[in-house]
Design a protein around this motif. Structure first.
Motif: not given
Lengths: 110, 494
Positions: B182-189
């Protein structure tokens, strides 16, 4: 390159898992070290394997290396390094005090 | 208000560092003061989020999804409050009768370190910082576990440490897979990007999510990943095992709830079924293990496994009523469990033995202790009119609503066995003829610390209606991903 990396990670994780199952505390610690090396390699490879590309978007570069994966793995390495030191001390203290290096409590309560 | 979030997150670390350099005589009062300050700050934050607001602190003013965020919503604040209140009761208990084994040890520094890890885990808005907070929490736990330990207890500590280290390594595997896809680890992202993952990668993402499920189940001590707990938790001195029993395993439950409702709401399907199966097994096997024990704190430790099963059951339903029931249960259970560990420790020192078979007639020596244990024990078993009854009732009705009849039956049976094991402690330790051997009589302030928690539990039962209304509102907020995303991610301005 990808294949080599995959084989290395697999070897680290497999050997590490085997060592973790050993009954002696020192083998277990070695197993943990190998496992965390494998996991760290996996983490860094998740930023895609890029050779000779800058970690920032520049005018000259058409491919970039992901800097975030490298920042993550740096943190993970520091943490696993500290943990390894701690668990070595803990295992050594318990060896000194109980006279056995076996991690199995033998069904007895503490 | 979002600066207050940062203060709460970083406060325990500052306090721990200050305690590390101050004179040992000052550590005890300063630690109490620091935790009292935390409670005050969290109450202030609680009042602010009560209306449904979500406060976001951008660490270093980096805007998500690139920067680190601390997010305070109703769920996070209640977890923070539970951690601080149990921590305060434990410190009070310790202040009443300082354990000589803890003198000249960095107990208070590690204790505040534990709170730092807990607060970090409850407030973090991304997966990697959840990992970091877990590690901070675990470093402090390992240290606390090794304080004042003899050889065999250290060995139990080695088992606990190694299992958690392996779980942490797996956590990184899960983080790596999710990040790679996904390229992200931020919950919202993640909530935004997970549904957009290419169909070819969906199976791999599912693997990552299941790895994270294994990790959180191990941290929460769900069977079959709970065998480290019954040896590790009763081993350290009473204040430490009460803190572990009260709040430490709840971090795993919190992580399950947060991550699977916010980040992976779209792909949690097999994970929810597996979680439900683990919950049912934990409820039953945990309580069966408890019935067989003859040491008070060991028996209570087995109960943790069983009760975490109840919590996971509520979470695994992933309905608003299920989550609300899990929250009611969480509040009740954290408080009651911490009280039981403190009271069990008092019974051990009053009777001069850890083993129930060597204890007798403690009710004569300390009627207050016996009374408090009676109320807390009934509450754990879920006998009306205690808070345990209320929480089991809402859990059962949420389970029936979701048509999980088998799980509800198991929960009911486990409740009866819990009552049986509590009666076992009661009849063996408190009933009967008092032992001639003189041993310590509980100090009033020690009883006061436990009484504080027991009175919370009674209050929860009396205030069941507002408590459930609050839990429902929180569950609505937890299940509503879009509001969380809107609060954390800035609106697109292109």
């Amino acid at each position: 390159m990808e294949l080599l990396l995959a084989i290395t990670i697999g070897a680290f994780v497999a050997t590490g898992s085997f060592m973790l199952m050993r009954p002696r505390a020192f083998s277990v610690v070695q197993g943990f070290v190998l496992l965390s090396h494998g996991v760290n390699l996996l983490l860094v490879s998740m930023g895609r394997v890029q050779l000779a590309s800058p970690p920032i978007v520049g005018d000259a570069a058409d491919a970039i290396a992901d800097p975030l994966a490298q920042a993550l793995v740096l943190t993970a390495i520091v943490i696993s390094f500290g943990m390894t030191a701690f668990v070595l001390v803990l295992a050594y203290r318990s060896y000194q005090q109980s006279g056995t290096e076996h991690v199995d409590l033998g069904g007895k309560h503490v | 208000m979002s600066d207050l979030v940062a203060v709460i997150a970083i406060g325990p670390l500052v306090a721990a560092l200050a305690l590390g350099v101050c004179s040992p005589a000052w550590r005890r009062p300063l630690a109490c003061l620091a935790v009292a300050f935390l409670i005050a700050a969290e109450l202030r934050l609680g009042a602010a989020v009560a209306g449904g607001a979500v406060y976001v602190h951008h660490v270093g003013a980096w805007v998500p999804p690139f920067g680190i965020v601390l997010v305070a919503d109703r769920l996070a604040v209640i977890m923070l409050l539970l951690a601080s209140v149990t921590g305060f009761a434990v410190l009070l208990y310790d202040a009443a009768a300082p354990d000589p084994r803890l003198d000249d040890t960095p107990f208070f520094v590690l204790f505040l370190g534990l709170l730092f890890g807990l607060n970090g885990a409850f407030l973090t808005g991304d997966l990697f910082n959840l990992f970091v907070a877990f590690e901070v929490l675990l470093i402090a736990s390992y240290g606390l576990l090794a304080l004042a330990a003899d050889g065999r207890q250290l060995l139990a500590g080695v088992q606990f440490t190694v299992l958690n280290l392996v779980a942490s390594a797996l956590f990184l595997v899960g983080v790596g897979i999710v990040y790679g896809l996904t390229g992200t680890l931020n919950f919202a992202d993640l909530a935004v990007k997970v549904p957009a993952v290419a169909a070819a990668d969906a199976a791999l993402l599912q693997v990552g999510v299941l790895v994270l499920l294994i990790v959180f189940a191990a941290k929460a001590a769900l069977l079959p990943l709970a065998f480290w707990l019954p040896d590790a938790y009763p081993a350290p001195p009473v204040p430490i095992s009460a803190m572990f029993g009260g709040i430490a395993t709840k971090v795993g439950v919190y992580a399950l709830l947060r991550v699977f409702t916010t980040a992976f709401a779209e792909v949690r399907h097999p994970a929810a079924d597996i979680l439900l199966a683990l919950a049912v097994v934990s409820m039953l096997i945990g309580v069966l293990g408890a019935v067989a024990q003859t040491e008070i704190r060991r028996l209570l430790s087995f109960h943790i496994v069983s009760q975490i099963g109840y919590l996971a059951f509520g979470v695994a339903l992933f309905t608003v009523t299920g989550v609300a029931a899990a929250l009611v249960y969480l509040v009740h259970y954290t408080i009651v469990k911490c009280a039981l560990f403190l009271l069990g420790g008092l019974a051990e020192s009053a009777g001069g033995s850890r083993d129930l078979r060597h204890l007798s007639g403690l009710a004569h020596r300390s009627p207050v202790l016996a009374g408090l244990f009676f109320v807390a024990g009934l509450s754990l078993a879920g006998v009306p009119p205690t808070s345990g009854f209320v929480s089991k009732l809402v859990l059962a009705s949420a389970g029936l609503e979701a048509r999980h009849y088998f799980a509800v039956t198991v929960a009911f049976g486990a409740g009866i066995l819990t009552l049986f094991s509590m009666m076992k402690i009661w009849t063996m330790a408190f009933w009967g003829v008092p032992d001639a051997a003189s041993a310590a009589v509980p100090r009033p302030l020690q009883l006061g610390a436990a009484a504080l928690l027991v009175s919370f539990s009674v209050t929860l039962a009396l205030a069941a209606e507002p408590l459930y209304a609050w839990a429902l509102a929180t569950a609505h907020q937890v299940m509503d991903v879009s509001a969380y995303v809107a609060a954390v991610l800035p609106p697109v301005t292109s």
